[in-house]
Design a protein around this motif. Structure first.
Motif, short mmCIF file in Angstrom:
data_model
loop_
_atom_site.label_atom_id
_atom_site.label_comp_id
_atom_site.label_asym_id
_atom_site.label_seq_id
_atom_site.Cartn_x
_atom_site.Cartn_y
_atom_site.Cartn_z
N ARG A 28 0.89 -1.33 0.15
CA ARG A 28 -0.18 0.00 -0.02
C ARG A 28 0.81 1.39 0.02
NH1 ARG A 28 -4.68 -1.45 4.43
NH2 ARG A 28 -5.24 -3.57 3.11
N LEU A 29 0.58 2.24 -0.96
CA LEU A 29 1.47 3.15 -1.17
C LEU A 29 0.60 4.57 -0.69
CD1 LEU A 29 3.37 2.64 -4.40
CD2 LEU A 29 4.41 2.78 -2.17
N GLY A 33 4.43 8.10 -1.54
CA GLY A 33 5.17 7.10 -2.01
C GLY A 33 4.84 7.08 -3.60
N ARG A 34 3.52 7.18 -4.00
CA ARG A 34 3.33 7.07 -5.48
C ARG A 34 4.07 8.38 -6.18
NH1 ARG A 34 -2.43 7.31 -4.04
NH2 ARG A 34 -2.78 5.34 -2.85
N ARG A 35 4.14 9.35 -5.72
CA ARG A 35 4.80 10.30 -6.35
C ARG A 35 6.46 10.13 -6.34
NH1 ARG A 35 1.82 15.59 -3.45
NH2 ARG A 35 -0.10 15.26 -4.72
N VAL A 36 6.92 9.78 -5.42
CA VAL A 36 8.22 9.16 -5.45
C VAL A 36 8.67 8.17 -6.54
CG1 VAL A 36 10.02 8.05 -4.11
CG2 VAL A 36 8.78 10.16 -3.11
#
Length: 130
Positions: A28-29, A33-36
């Motif tokens: 689960r992000l 975390g998704r942007r990184v």
């Protein structure tokens, strides 16, 4: 004789839910975390694009450095003139292919199409008056 025993056991409800929970766990992000992850995935493309933009100017400026002032004479193109006819006229004792190549390089021509009234630089090596 050998006897094989077969027993069935029913797991307790607590044990069954913990086993299901272990199998169902997934990554689960968070939004950050998704942007990184997206930035890391796009990094090679950004580097390649930056190199193309920064190094692309060298390809445009890669023509010959040019001739020094006074090292050529000029000829005005008359209607119907071609590079071949001009080369034969200015350098009758030389191979016209070499003369045409030198004229194209000196004038940085992209095509062999000439316009009437256009001024072409002729290298001094082919100028008969000097």
């Amino acid at each position: 004789m050998t006897a094989i025993g077969y027993t069935t056991s029913v797991p307790s409800p607590a044990r069954a839910t913990s086993a299901v929970a272990r199998r169902a766990t997934r990554l689960r992000l968070t939004v950050r975390g998704r942007r990184v992850l997206a930035a890391l995935a796009a990094l090679p493309a950004i580097i390649a694009l930056s190199a193309a933009v920064l190094g692309g100017g060298a390809a445009l400026a890669s023509r010959d450095a040019g001739a020094a002032a006074g090292s050529f004479s000029t000829v005005t193109v008359a209607p119907g003139d071609t590079l071949w006819s001009i080369a034969e006229e200015v350098a009758p004792g030389h191979d016209p292919r070499d003369v045409v190549d030198d004229i194209v390089r000196l004038n940085a021509l992209d095509s062999v199409v000439l316009q009437s009234g256009q001024s072409l630089a002729i290298p001094d090596a082919y100028d008969a008056t000097r």
